[in-house]
Design a protein around this motif. Structure first.
Motif: not given
Ligand code: ADP
Ligand code: MG
Length: 699
Positions: A334, A337-339, A341-342, A344-345, A350-351
């Motif tokens: 998780q 994924f969060e880091s 996400e930061r 890939l804003q 596609r993730r």
């Protein structure tokens, strides 16, 4: 013809069972087998643990205090003084020239063996005590009067690891017998020129000298050669394994261009560090070849591995391939994924996060998109590859904090292409181990953390200073910082140990020590939902103190946490402590690591002192290796390599490097060991590794 002579004629080889050695009957053969010795080769490789060199036998009138001497005499009297403060055995012996006293402290066990009238040979340091010559705790053998053996020889030579049922002299005699009968069958591996250049003696001679040396110099020369051979064979095994991975599997060769590079870099809000830059170049070079990358990326916690991994992932995505990023636990997955996400804003990549918590229709939806190639990056746990998640075109696997390699290759084997594989670890692996246990991987290291990190000060705190330490922590919390408290155990409910445990201490800390702050408890037996309920507020700063066990070792990234208390710190390994400490010092502020230890053990304190003076994970790991040995995590056996019998990777570093170079050069030139001069090496490797390195298949 009896079966014994028949066997000798059928196969006079080193693979012959030991029972065909003269003097070895079924009983001794059994005893040898208990030592793991089945064949003559095993016997020759049963190396002494030490060597003694007794001086030539002399007479008592020629003894001078201070020298080490060997004498032979008759036992005159035996007196065991059991009631002294330190019980002692006193024996007087005589030869034609005089008498000498022998003392063994706590020597009661000798009462049965030393009997007046017997002839004894002793070797020890000569002293003079009240005008009487004596030796304290000398080595001795009872002299067999019928024997024609030189008495000093009885006390000289190899000392083998002790074992029940086989006296040292029996092992010695059997090995000498084996050397006489079959020693000539020991094969040389190398050209004379190579041996000379590297100061190595002939292999046959090395076996002779290790078991039958006349002096220490012979032992040293033999040790050097035999250690070299052991390390060489191990490295050759690794070199072959590596050659096979590279030549039996095909991977997608990735295209790289300055445009792709610029597009990826735009995602990072900072300049990459020099170390990151360099590792990325290595990865690009790996991934642009049609050979599966097999790279281990090491770097302390917070050194910026994730960014490097993301670069690799985006390179694969730019090449229309799919990427799996796997962590050992769901929480870590998780977080990854969060880091990601930061960074890939707003990107079109596609993730998806796929963990065990996602089930039913949602899971089916996700897995079907993965299968149809509609997902580029999938983040999850290692279960991704083990379960039935099918990828349309998996080209890169990134594994975080995983010590078991080969997972990716196994998962990928069903496809035409093997994915490239990047393994990340924050456990600093000393160079020596990187070259042995992980010797068939390419290794990259990020040594320096990104700029802007505060210093971490580590202190060993005595029990008497606990209150002052709490005051200090309260001041930090008041200033808006957060703190970790780490315990070696979850709970003491079922045990009566003095070790502090998280569950009980959590109550104390919450109620008594930090009543004005919010304190939370986190441990490995909680459900992941409960863990999230604690970790989210700690991450956001509304929870001030996190009481925990080792579970925070990996993953949590809270730059505002500047204090870490580790209780019973002596219960942790140094590498573990360093790992824990990596949780703090992530922001710009100075951080404090307080080690509480309730121990008088000098070695334990010394170990903890290393933590206070050293912040380099690699140095700490080297220390740990020296103090505790390689341990489970890095045992060579776990990685499919036989354990080392004679070499020691921590001590024999130079020899290891020499052997590694020689082995890798050899395999580069003759990967299948087909050339006639390499047949002895080939046979030795087959015997050692069997099928495991795949030499057999290609012969
Ligand atoms: P690791 O995975 O090695 O523990 P991370 O990749 O998570 O380390 O990086 C730790 C922190 O440092 C993250 O917040 C990340 O955004 C930041 N970081 C990484 N590389 C750089 C850099 N070159 N400059 C500044 N900050 C960086
Ligand atoms: Mg990380």
């Amino acid at each position: 013809m009896d079966s014994r002579t028949e066997a000798k004629q059928v196969y006079p080889t080193l693979a012959m069972p030991v029972r065909y050695i003269k003097g070895v009957g079924p009983t001794r053969a059994k005893a040898f087998e208990r030592l793991g010795i089945k064949t003559v080769a095993d016997l020759l490789e049963y190396f002494p643990r030490d060597w003694a060199f007794a001086p030539q036998c002399t007479t008592i009138d020629r003894l001078t205090p201070g020298q080490t001497a060997t004498i032979k005499g008759q036992i005159i009297s035996v007196d065991y003084q059991a009631f002294r403060r330190v019980p002692l055995m006193e024996v007087i012996i005589c030869d034609q020239t005089g008498s000498c006293r022998l003392i063994w402290f706590h020597g009661g066990f000798l009462r049965e063996r030393l009997i007046p009238g017997q002839t004894i040979v002793v070797c020890g340091k000569v002293e003079s005590y009240r005008y009487q010559l004596q030796m304290v705790n000398p080595r001795f053998v009872l002299y067999d009067r019928d024997g024609q053996i030189d008495p000093s020889e009885l006390l000289s030579g190899p000392i083998y690891p002790a074992c029940a049922g086989l006296a040292n002299h029996v092992i010695k005699r059997t090995i000498h017998q084996a050397l006489d009968q079959l020693g000539h069958l020991v094969e040389e591996f190398f050209e004379p020129g190579f041996l000379k250049e590297n100061d190595l003696i002939d292999r046959r001679l090395a076996f002779e000298w290790i078991h039958r040396p006349q002096d220490r110099a012979m032992v040293d020369a033999a040790l050097r050669r035999l250690k070299f051979d052991e390390l060489f064979l191990m490295q050759a095994g690794l070199a072959i394994r590596r050659y096979h991975v590279q030549h039996s599997a095909t991977a997608r060769a990735m295209k790289w261009s300055p445009q792709i590079d610029a597009r990826i870099r735009r995602r990072f809000p900072f300049e990459l560090t020099e170390d990151q830059q360099q590792v990325i170049e290595q990865i690009i070079s790996d991934m642009s070849r049609p050979v599966p990358m097999n790279r281990l990326l090491q770097g302390d916690v917070g050194s910026g591995k994730t960014v490097v991994a993301l670069y690799a992932a985006l390179l694969a995505v730019a090449n229309k391939g799919q990427v799996a990023i796997m962590a050992p636990t769901e929480i870590l997955a998780q977080q990854h994924f969060e880091s990601i996400e930061r960074f890939l804003q707003g990107s079109r990549v596609r993730r998806v996060l796929l963990t065990g918590g996602i089930s039913g229709t949602k899971r089916r939806q996700i897995t079907s998109m993965i299968k149809r190639g509609q997902m580029d990056i999938v983040v999850g746990t290692v279960a991704l590859l083990e379960e039935d998640v099918e990828f349309a075109d998996l080209t890169l696997v990134i594994i975080d904090e995983q010590h078991k390699f080969g997972v990716a290759q196994k998962g990928g084997l069903r496809k035409d292409f093997t994915p490239h594989c990047l393994v990340m670890t924050a456990t600093p692996i000393p160079r020596t181990l990187a070259m042995t246990a992980f010797g068939d991987l390419d290794v990259s290291v990020i040594r320096h953390c990104p700029p802007g990190r505060g210093q971490v000060v580590t202190r060993l705190v005595d029990t008497g200073q606990r209150e002052r330490a709490y005051d200090f922590i309260r001041a930090q919390l008041k200033a808006g910082r957060q703190a970790y408290f780490v315990y070696p155990r979850i709970s003491n409910a079922q045990t009566d140990t003095a070790l502090k445990a998280a569950t009980e201490q959590y109550q104390v800390l919450a109620r008594e020590v930090f009543p004005d702050f919010r304190v939370g408890l986190l441990h490995g037996q909680m459900s992941s939902k409960d863990k999230q309920r604690i970790m989210s507020p700690f991450r956001s700063g509304s929870l001030h103190v996190l009481v925990s066990t080792i579970v925070i070792e990996v993953g949590l990234d809270v730059p505002n946490a500047t204090v870490m208390v580790i209780e019973d710190a002596d219960q942790f390994g140094l590498a573990q402590l360093h790992q824990l400490r990596g949780r703090i010092g992530r922001g710009a502020a100075r951080s404090y690591c307080l080690l509480f230890a309730n121990t008088d053990n000098e070695l334990a304190r010394q170990r903890l002192e290393i933590m206070t003076s050293c912040n380099d994970g690699f140095q700490i790991a080297e220390h740990d290796l020296r103090l505790r040995g390689p341990g489970e995590l890095f045992s060579t056996r776990q990685h499919g390599l036989p354990d080392l019998k004679i070499a020691d990777i921590a001590q024999d570093y130079d020899l290891l490097m020499l052997a590694r170079r020689a082995a890798f050069t050899l395999i580069e030139h003759d990967p299948y060991l087909r050339q006639p001069p390499h047949q002895a090496i080939r046979r030795a490797l087959l015997e050692r590794f069997g099928q495991r390195i795949g030499l057999v298949d290609v012969a």
